[in-house]
Design a protein around this motif. Structure first.
Motif, short mmCIF file in Angstrom:
data_model
loop_
_atom_site.label_atom_id
_atom_site.label_comp_id
_atom_site.label_asym_id
_atom_site.label_seq_id
_atom_site.Cartn_x
_atom_site.Cartn_y
_atom_site.Cartn_z
N GLN A 179 -1.93 -0.25 7.49
CA GLN A 179 -3.27 0.34 7.47
C GLN A 179 -3.13 1.86 7.41
O GLN A 179 -3.46 2.58 8.35
CB GLN A 179 -4.08 -0.08 8.71
CG GLN A 179 -5.57 0.17 8.58
CD GLN A 179 -6.35 -0.49 9.71
OE1 GLN A 179 -5.80 -0.87 10.75
NE2 GLN A 179 -7.65 -0.63 9.51
N LEU B 217 -11.71 -1.24 1.58
CA LEU B 217 -11.78 0.17 1.94
C LEU B 217 -13.20 0.51 2.35
O LEU B 217 -14.16 0.07 1.71
CB LEU B 217 -11.37 1.06 0.75
CG LEU B 217 -10.05 0.75 0.05
CD1 LEU B 217 -9.82 1.74 -1.09
CD2 LEU B 217 -8.89 0.79 1.04
N VAL C 129 -7.78 6.56 -0.88
CA VAL C 129 -7.41 6.76 0.53
C VAL C 129 -6.56 8.01 0.70
O VAL C 129 -6.76 8.80 1.63
CB VAL C 129 -6.64 5.53 1.07
CG1 VAL C 129 -6.19 5.75 2.52
CG2 VAL C 129 -7.49 4.28 0.94
N PHE D 147 -6.14 -5.10 4.84
CA PHE D 147 -5.31 -5.45 3.70
C PHE D 147 -4.60 -6.75 4.00
O PHE D 147 -3.82 -6.85 4.95
CB PHE D 147 -4.28 -4.35 3.42
CG PHE D 147 -3.32 -4.69 2.31
CD1 PHE D 147 -3.78 -5.05 1.05
CD2 PHE D 147 -1.94 -4.64 2.52
CE1 PHE D 147 -2.90 -5.36 0.02
CE2 PHE D 147 -1.05 -4.94 1.49
CZ PHE D 147 -1.54 -5.30 0.24
N LEU E 107 -8.08 -6.32 -0.35
CA LEU E 107 -7.97 -4.98 0.20
C LEU E 107 -9.39 -4.45 0.34
O LEU E 107 -10.13 -4.39 -0.64
CB LEU E 107 -7.15 -4.08 -0.71
CG LEU E 107 -7.17 -2.57 -0.40
CD1 LEU E 107 -6.59 -2.29 0.99
CD2 LEU E 107 -6.43 -1.78 -1.46
N VAL F 96 -8.63 2.50 4.96
CA VAL F 96 -8.26 1.09 4.83
C VAL F 96 -8.85 0.32 6.00
O VAL F 96 -8.52 0.55 7.16
CB VAL F 96 -6.73 0.92 4.80
CG1 VAL F 96 -6.37 -0.57 4.76
CG2 VAL F 96 -6.13 1.65 3.61
N LEU G 264 0.83 -1.21 0.00
CA LEU G 264 0.00 0.00 0.00
C LEU G 264 0.86 1.26 0.00
O LEU G 264 0.33 2.37 -0.07
CB LEU G 264 -0.93 0.01 1.22
CG LEU G 264 -1.92 -1.16 1.32
CD1 LEU G 264 -2.88 -0.94 2.49
CD2 LEU G 264 -2.69 -1.36 0.03
#
Length: 510
Positions: A187, A207, A69, A199, A205, A196, A51
């Motif tokens: 995160q 969201l 994000v 993950f 993943l 998040v 990420l």
């Protein structure tokens, strides 16, 4: 109000308008009933390996989900706009030829409630520079980042930099005081409309929408899910069974299967994507341009592309796709195995040689199909090539370290401008493929600094001709972006550079 964008950038960004918008769902949208559960599930053809976008700054597979994000200072305009638009920066201006001022939105804040500052933006840019990844060469002309005002970022560049706004649209901003902690990226938080939730590497993943998001765009989705499904057959099966709502990167051989699915829409759009095979020009025998040219002449590119991909690809005419600003129309290398053998003999390899090619694994992927076709062609001229399919994480590490003989992969011109590819991959200082040419460096550096769009185009044409004539790689095809989605999905807008966002998506009852 947002300040005007320099005219030299307008034409560049206008090229992005070639992307086609696909609006899913019934044409009588007013009669559609929104689903109570606003969850949208994507099975992308490439799942993020991390990420931390800064560590793999050129990876569309990471940028695409993480832009929900974390936000950039500016964002690329939508398909009807020919300019970049405000992101975290509500306005910006070119103070002089080498100084940019970005005014960060006074209400911008991270999901933990702390305000977004100029120091956060500067730290995010610096992390990309420190990692030295794909975007770093495009940011290296920045000499000074002034953060004395929390809401004003002043960037000074060594020379005029007409591509800076394009590049900054790919820099996601995180909190300066947390990003160097590895645990943060398990995160991460940002200033975007999603957080998040979970993950799991190589799996999923998740969201979830941030109800306290500071922005003013209406977001319908409550949850956005990305699932790792390496095999296309699994992704398509999940789509047919309503287990996922969108599948991206569909290959030509699966088109018939998808078009026959009930309740599924299939679309293709012009793409900023293409495929390239690089030789490691620092490794024998690829230090000799005649060997590289021989390998290209040995491959019947036009027949291979047509047979494998049909209308889903176009034979390349440049080291960047024709959809990108600055792409010339060059002649594909003629298929001539006898001439290829002559070139090998002149280079001291009359009996051929043995080498290897790496690519990401997965049966039926464009890279595996191309690799096998190329390997067969090379065998005809006495060159034995060992296939090295690798898991994506291993592949990316070896690619980043230039630990390969030949490297086959897909790529995209994320900003629509030749500088994104040519100006960050082919400079001597980039050390990406072992090739170094001072004349090419000079052309690319001139193009990067030039504000006149027509002059920049001419410079990129000259640079492309050198890359092509020197056979730095084999450039077989420009790609289309093919995807399929459930017909209860509304307002899906796909990106020609494969950095898809789903801010406008909503889900209707089935």
């Amino acid at each position: 109000m947002k300040t005007s964008t320099p005219k030299s950038l307008i034409a560049t960004l206008a090229l992005l308008s070639i992307g086609l918008t696909a609006c899913s769902g019934s044409s009588d949208a007013a009669q559609e009933t929104p689903a109570e559960n606003q969850t949208f599930t994507v099975a992308p053809n490439s799942f993020p390996v991390t990420l931390d976008q800064h560590s793999v700054s050129a990876e569309a597979a990471v940028f695409s989900p993480m832009q929900h994000v974390m936000q950039p200072l500016v964002v690329r305009g939508d398909n009807d706009a020919n300019e970049v638009e405000p992101g975290l920066a509500q306005s910006w201006e070119l103070v002089d030829d080498t100084t940019w001022r970005f005014n960060i939105h006074p209400d911008a804040e991270f999901s933990d409630g702390t305000p977004v500052t100029s120091a956060d933006a500067a730290a995010s840019i610096q992390r990309i520079l420190d990692f030295g990844g794909g975007l770093a060469p495009l940011l290296e002309p920045i000499t000074t980042m002034d953060t004395s005002d929390d809401k004003v970022l002043l960037l000074e560049t060594e020379t005029p930099l007409g591509t800076l706004l394009n590049t900054l649209s790919l820099v996601l901003i995180g909190p300066a005081d947390q990003m160097d902690d590895e645990a943060f990226w398990e995160q991460p938080i940002g200033s975007g409309p999603f957080e998040v939730e979970n993950f799991t590497v190589d799996q999923e993943l998740v969201l979830s929408s941030d109800e306290d998001w500071w922005g003013d765009q209406d977001i319908a989705l409550d949850e956005l899910v990305f699932r790792s499904m390496p095999e296309q057959s699994s992704r398509l099966s999940a789509l047919a069974n309503n287990e996922v709502d969108l599948v991206t990167g569909i290959t030509a051989d699966a088109t018939g299967e998808v078009e026959a699915m009930d309740g599924v829409e299939f679309e293709k759009i012009p793409s900023m994507g293409y495929r390239k095979l690089w030789f490691n020009s620092s490794v024998e025998p690829f230090t000799d341009p005649n060997v590289r040219r021989a390998m290209w002449h040995a491959v019947d590119v036009e027949s291979i592309v047509k047979d494998l991909f049909g209308e889903d690809a176009m034979v390349a005419k440049a080291p960047i796709p024709q959809t990108a600003f600055g792409a010339p129309e060059l002649e594909q290398y003629e298929y001539d195995p006898e001439y290829a053998q002559e070139l090998l003999a002149e280079a001291g390899y009359p009996d051929g040689f043995e080498t290897s090619i790496q690519y990401t694994d997965g049966d039926g992927t464009p890279d595996s199909q191309l690799a096998q076709a190329f390997i067969s062609a090379w065998d005809e001229i006495g060159v034995t090539v060992n296939a090295q399919p690798k898991e994506r994480a291993v592949f990316l590490e070896d690619f980043g370290n230039a630990d390969y003989d030949m490297n086959l992969m897909g790529n995209s011109v994320a900003t629509g401008d030749a500088d994104y590819t040519l100006g960050r991959l082919y400079l001597c200082a980039d050390e990406r493929n072992g090739y170094c040419n001072e004349e090419l460096d000079d052309l690319l550096n001139q193009a990067k600094a030039e504000l006149d769009q027509d002059v920049r185009k001419d410079l990129y044409h000259e640079a492309s001709e050198i890359i092509w004539d020197e056979a730095v790689g084999i450039f077989p095809m420009d790609s289309t972006e093919a995807y399929a989605y459930s017909d209860h999905i509304q307002d899906l807008d796909m990106d020609p550079a494969a950095r898809h966002d789903y801010f406008s998506v909503s889900v209707n009852e089935q």
